[in-house]
Design an enzyme around this catalytic site. Structure first.
Site, short mmCIF file in Angstrom:
data_model
loop_
_atom_site.label_atom_id
_atom_site.label_comp_id
_atom_site.label_asym_id
_atom_site.label_seq_id
_atom_site.Cartn_x
_atom_site.Cartn_y
_atom_site.Cartn_z
N HIS A 283 26.72 -50.01 -3.48
CA HIS A 283 27.30 -48.83 -4.11
C HIS A 283 26.20 -48.01 -4.75
O HIS A 283 26.12 -46.82 -4.58
CB HIS A 283 28.35 -49.27 -5.14
CG HIS A 283 29.05 -48.15 -5.83
ND1 HIS A 283 30.14 -48.32 -6.64
CD2 HIS A 283 28.81 -46.82 -5.83
CE1 HIS A 283 30.55 -47.15 -7.11
NE2 HIS A 283 29.75 -46.22 -6.65
N HIS B 205 22.23 -41.08 -10.54
CA HIS B 205 21.53 -42.28 -11.02
C HIS B 205 20.04 -42.28 -10.68
O HIS B 205 19.22 -42.73 -11.47
CB HIS B 205 22.17 -43.53 -10.43
CG HIS B 205 23.61 -43.68 -10.78
ND1 HIS B 205 24.04 -44.00 -12.04
CD2 HIS B 205 24.74 -43.53 -10.03
CE1 HIS B 205 25.37 -44.06 -12.07
NE2 HIS B 205 25.81 -43.77 -10.86
N GLU C 104 24.54 -40.28 -5.42
CA GLU C 104 23.91 -41.38 -6.16
C GLU C 104 22.51 -40.97 -6.66
O GLU C 104 22.09 -41.37 -7.74
CB GLU C 104 23.83 -42.64 -5.29
CG GLU C 104 25.19 -43.30 -5.03
CD GLU C 104 25.81 -43.92 -6.28
OE1 GLU C 104 25.10 -44.61 -7.04
OE2 GLU C 104 27.02 -43.71 -6.51
#
Ligand SMILES: *[C@@H]1O[C@H](CO)[C@@H](O)[C@H](O)[C@H]1NC(C)=O
Ligand SMILES: *[C@@H]1O[C@H](CO)[C@@H](O)[C@H](O)[C@H]1NC(C)=O
Ligand SMILES: *[C@@H]1O[C@H](CO)[C@@H](O)[C@H](O)[C@H]1NC(C)=O
Length: 235
Positions: A54, A105, A101
């Site tokens: 993920h 992040h 992502e």
């Protein structure tokens, strides 16, 4: 007074040792999801029967640099592995998930020198994913997708024992007053130098009655140690 100063210096030295001036995070979280559970939630369809990536999340900050644009050309050599290990379950042909992502992040993780490029960030995530090999570890302990439920503690103890660190197991809690929870996400945590460390597991939420549960937004939360775990087979 001297003693207090000494303590202060010791603390300052210790944190300087861990954090470079640019770096504001202290833990990385390698997050895996079980595609069947994810797709049950998001109404997608998947045939993938292995735990996929993920993300690789820094514990401090989201969306740290909006001008650092995602550029798939920079990770072209990683794409065959990305497609297999880090698939976008909602849009299998697209790079949207990786882009998301990265912005959310990656740009934060990239404050550390060890992850300060898109190539470093994505290749490190893949490297850790393969090194941890969660999928094989579960199989090795005979924890396989099944119509039968597992006691939660059985799974938690086996993986914690194997890795020598506490993992965070997350479940989907069905809205009806079900007697089970669905295993969906597993987090493995690392220090800034990529050694395993314990994940924090927030204390169990208070049991909620079914009318409250029904209003709750579906999503992952820490599995309830007292509720049997359903690890759903892939259709
Ligand atoms: C954000 O990313 C851009 C592009 O890589 C870089 O030039 C800039 O220094 C970064 N800004 C910060 C605050 O890190
Ligand atoms: C993406 O990266 C490649 C390789 O460095 C570069 O040639 C290209 O201009 C970049 N694309 C964008 C839109 O920045
Ligand atoms: C469940 O919670 C709701 C809302 O707080 C409350 O009105 C209801 O009486 C509760 N039901 C039971 C069985 O406790």
């Amino acid at each position: 007074m001297k003693l207090i100063l000494l303590h202060f210096l010791a603390a300052a030295t210790a944190s300087a040792f861990v954090l470079s001036p640019q770096q504001t995070w202290t833990k990385l979280i390698l997050t895996h999801h079980w595609p069947t559970t994810f797709c049950g939630m998001e109404k997608c369809h998947t045939k993938i029967d292995s735990w996929t990536l993920h993300g690789l999340w820094a514990n401090n900050g989201n969306d740290c640099n909006a001008t650092w644009h995602f550029n798939v050309t920079l990770i072209e050599d990683l794409l065959p592995d990305m497609e297999k290990s880090w698939p976008d379950l909602l849009n299998p042909e697209s790079t949207k998930f990786w882009k998301y992502e990265w912005y959310k992040h990656g740009t934060c993780a990239a404050k550390a020198e060890s992850l300060n490029s898109q190539h470093k960030y994505f290749s490190k995530a893949l490297e850790l994913y393969h090194k941890m090999d969660l999928d094989s570890v579960l199989k090795k302990f005979d924890i396989n997708p099944s119509k039968q439920y597992y006691p939660f503690g059985h799974i938690q103890d086996l993986v914690d024992g194997f890795y020598g660190a506490k993992l965070k197991l997350q479940c989907v809690h069905p809205p009806e007053s079900a007697d089970y929870q669905i295993l969906g996400q597993i987090e493995i945590c690392f220090t800034p130098d990529f050694s395993l460390m314990d994940c924090e597991r927030e204390t169990r939420e208070k049991p909620v009655n079914s009318s409250v549960k029904a209003q709750a937004k579906p999503g992952f939360s820490v599995c309830d140690p007292e509720v049997p775990v359903y690890y759903p087979p892939t259709m």
